[in-house]
Design a protein around this motif. Structure first.
Motif, PDB file in Angstrom:
ATOM      1  N   LYS A  93       0.827  -1.210   0.000  1.00 37.41           N
ATOM      2  CA  LYS A  93       0.000   0.000   0.000  1.00 37.41           C
ATOM      3  C   LYS A  93       0.859   1.257   0.000  1.00 37.41           C
ATOM      4  O   LYS A  93       0.402   2.318  -0.397  1.00 37.41           O
ATOM      5  CB  LYS A  93      -0.921   0.016   1.225  1.00 37.41           C
ATOM      6  CG  LYS A  93      -1.988  -1.053   1.203  1.00 37.41           C
ATOM      7  CD  LYS A  93      -2.865  -0.947   2.427  1.00 37.41           C
ATOM      8  CE  LYS A  93      -2.120  -1.566   3.592  1.00 37.41           C
ATOM      9  NZ  LYS A  93      -2.902  -1.671   4.821  1.00 37.41           N
ATOM     10  N   GLU A  94       2.094   1.129   0.433  1.00 32.71           N
ATOM     11  CA  GLU A  94       2.996   2.284   0.498  1.00 32.71           C
ATOM     12  C   GLU A  94       3.253   2.889  -0.882  1.00 32.71           C
ATOM     13  O   GLU A  94       3.382   4.111  -1.015  1.00 32.71           O
ATOM     14  CB  GLU A  94       4.321   1.848   1.131  1.00 32.71           C
ATOM     15  CG  GLU A  94       5.367   2.934   1.180  1.00 32.71           C
ATOM     16  CD  GLU A  94       6.704   2.411   1.666  1.00 32.71           C
ATOM     17  OE1 GLU A  94       7.683   2.577   0.926  1.00 32.71           O
ATOM     18  OE2 GLU A  94       6.773   1.852   2.774  1.00 32.71           O
ATOM     19  N   ILE A  95       3.309   2.069  -1.907  1.00 33.11           N
ATOM     20  CA  ILE A  95       3.656   2.550  -3.248  1.00 33.11           C
ATOM     21  C   ILE A  95       2.604   3.508  -3.808  1.00 33.11           C
ATOM     22  O   ILE A  95       2.942   4.614  -4.224  1.00 33.11           O
ATOM     23  CB  ILE A  95       3.935   1.368  -4.200  1.00 33.11           C
ATOM     24  CG1 ILE A  95       5.186   0.640  -3.740  1.00 33.11           C
ATOM     25  CG2 ILE A  95       4.080   1.850  -5.646  1.00 33.11           C
ATOM     26  CD1 ILE A  95       5.418  -0.687  -4.395  1.00 33.11           C
ATOM     27  N   PRO A  96       1.305   3.145  -3.819  1.00 31.66           N
ATOM     28  CA  PRO A  96       0.320   4.121  -4.315  1.00 31.66           C
ATOM     29  C   PRO A  96       0.243   5.379  -3.442  1.00 31.66           C
ATOM     30  O   PRO A  96       0.029   6.475  -3.964  1.00 31.66           O
ATOM     31  CB  PRO A  96      -1.004   3.365  -4.285  1.00 31.66           C
ATOM     32  CG  PRO A  96      -0.690   1.948  -4.077  1.00 31.66           C
ATOM     33  CD  PRO A  96       0.707   1.846  -3.582  1.00 31.66           C
ATOM     34  N   ILE A  97       0.456   5.229  -2.138  1.00 33.80           N
ATOM     35  CA  ILE A  97       0.446   6.400  -1.254  1.00 33.80           C
ATOM     36  C   ILE A  97       1.614   7.312  -1.605  1.00 33.80           C
ATOM     37  O   ILE A  97       1.456   8.528  -1.769  1.00 33.80           O
ATOM     38  CB  ILE A  97       0.474   5.973   0.224  1.00 33.80           C
ATOM     39  CG1 ILE A  97      -0.832   5.288   0.599  1.00 33.80           C
ATOM     40  CG2 ILE A  97       0.748   7.169   1.134  1.00 33.80           C
ATOM     41  CD1 ILE A  97      -0.811   4.588   1.948  1.00 33.80           C
ATOM     42  N   ARG A  98       2.801   6.732  -1.733  1.00 34.87           N
ATOM     43  CA  ARG A  98       4.001   7.501  -2.090  1.00 34.87           C
ATOM     44  C   ARG A  98       3.821   8.180  -3.445  1.00 34.87           C
ATOM     45  O   ARG A  98       4.109   9.368  -3.607  1.00 34.87           O
ATOM     46  CB  ARG A  98       5.210   6.565  -2.118  1.00 34.87           C
ATOM     47  CG  ARG A  98       6.500   7.229  -2.535  1.00 34.87           C
ATOM     48  CD  ARG A  98       7.573   6.219  -2.842  1.00 34.87           C
ATOM     49  NE  ARG A  98       7.252   5.463  -4.045  1.00 34.87           N
ATOM     50  CZ  ARG A  98       7.643   4.216  -4.269  1.00 34.87           C
ATOM     51  NH1 ARG A  98       8.360   3.561  -3.393  1.00 34.87           N
ATOM     52  NH2 ARG A  98       7.328   3.611  -5.385  1.00 34.87           N
ATOM     53  N   ASN A  99       3.316   7.439  -4.429  1.00 43.82           N
ATOM     54  CA  ASN A  99       3.113   8.004  -5.763  1.00 43.82           C
ATOM     55  C   ASN A  99       2.055   9.110  -5.757  1.00 43.82           C
ATOM     56  O   ASN A  99       2.183  10.101  -6.477  1.00 43.82           O
ATOM     57  CB  ASN A  99       2.727   6.909  -6.758  1.00 43.82           C
ATOM     58  CG  ASN A  99       3.882   6.001  -7.107  1.00 43.82           C
ATOM     59  OD1 ASN A  99       5.019   6.224  -6.691  1.00 43.82           O
ATOM     60  ND2 ASN A  99       3.601   4.952  -7.847  1.00 43.82           N
ATOM     61  N   SER A 100       1.023   8.940  -4.940  1.00 44.60           N
ATOM     62  CA  SER A 100      -0.019   9.974  -4.848  1.00 44.60           C
ATOM     63  C   SER A 100       0.533  11.249  -4.233  1.00 44.60           C
ATOM     64  O   SER A 100       0.231  12.353  -4.703  1.00 44.60           O
ATOM     65  CB  SER A 100      -1.203   9.475  -4.011  1.00 44.60           C
ATOM     66  OG  SER A 100      -1.813   8.388  -4.642  1.00 44.60           O
ATOM     67  N   ILE A 101       1.342  11.104  -3.194  1.00 48.66           N
ATOM     68  CA  ILE A 101       1.960  12.286  -2.570  1.00 48.66           C
ATOM     69  C   ILE A 101       2.866  12.993  -3.574  1.00 48.66           C
ATOM     70  O   ILE A 101       2.819  14.221  -3.720  1.00 48.66           O
ATOM     71  CB  ILE A 101       2.732  11.898  -1.290  1.00 48.66           C
ATOM     72  CG1 ILE A 101       1.742  11.468  -0.200  1.00 48.66           C
ATOM     73  CG2 ILE A 101       3.623  13.042  -0.809  1.00 48.66           C
ATOM     74  CD1 ILE A 101       2.386  10.825   1.010  1.00 48.66           C
TER      75      ILE A 101
END
Length: 175
Positions: free
Chosen positions: A118-126
């Motif tokens: 889940k960290e990847i989409p969160i990081r990419n969204s930020i």
């Protein structure tokens, strides 16, 4: 320190490091592309040539966009394509996570080589939100002084190394 300069250096270092890392471990990256391209038995891409071409396209796009970000004529197109690319990767990761499929992210560079999470989409969204903010609320036609460039570059490196340290500590604590 300029937010525009910070963002441009951040994106450049991230995309250059990931692109070069994928070149360094190209066979592994092709395997990751194969895993992401497999949706179901009817849509499975089996051609090694197509997989290699997709992998090459991703690497070339990452490196090219990070460099054209600095060319004023291509700035807007580069920013938009980087945002689209980040969101495309996020959607692909979320799809695989929803199917509970474990795949190595193979992001490489400063982003690491962990399994998708889940960290990847969160990081990419930020990162996408930062880029959208930069796109709408800063001017690109600004000349930067060398001191600003050096200070922003050092700041970005510190942020990326702290991110990498947190990522490493997080993975060590999960063991």
């Amino acid at each position: 320190m300029s937010l525009l300069l910070f963002g441009k250096i951040l994106v450049t270092l991230i995309f250059l490091s990931t692109g070069l890392s994928k070149i360094k471990s190209f066979p592994e990256f092709i395997s990751t592309v194969r895993e992401f391209c497999f949706i179901n038995s009817k849509t499975k891409i089996t051609s090694n040539l197509i997989l290699k071409l997709l992998a090459i396209l991703v690497v070339i796009t990452e490196i090219t966009l990070s460099l054209t970000l600095w060319i004023p004529v291509f700035y807007l197109v580069s920013m938009i394509l980087i945002i689209i690319m980040l969101n495309f990767f996020s959607i692909a990761v979320m799809y695989k996570l929803s199917k509970q499929i474990k795949i190595n992210c193979n992001c490489g560079g400063f982003m690491g080589k962990n399994n998708i999470s889940k960290e990847i989409p969160i990081r990419n969204s930020i990162l996408s939100l930062i880029l959208v903010f930069i796109l709408f609320f800063t001017e690109n036609n600004k000349n930067f002084h060398i001191v600003d460039i050096i200070f922003s570059g050092i700041s970005v490196l510190i942020v990326l190394f702290v991110y990498k340290f947190i990522q490493k500590a997080n993975s060590n604590l999960k063991i």
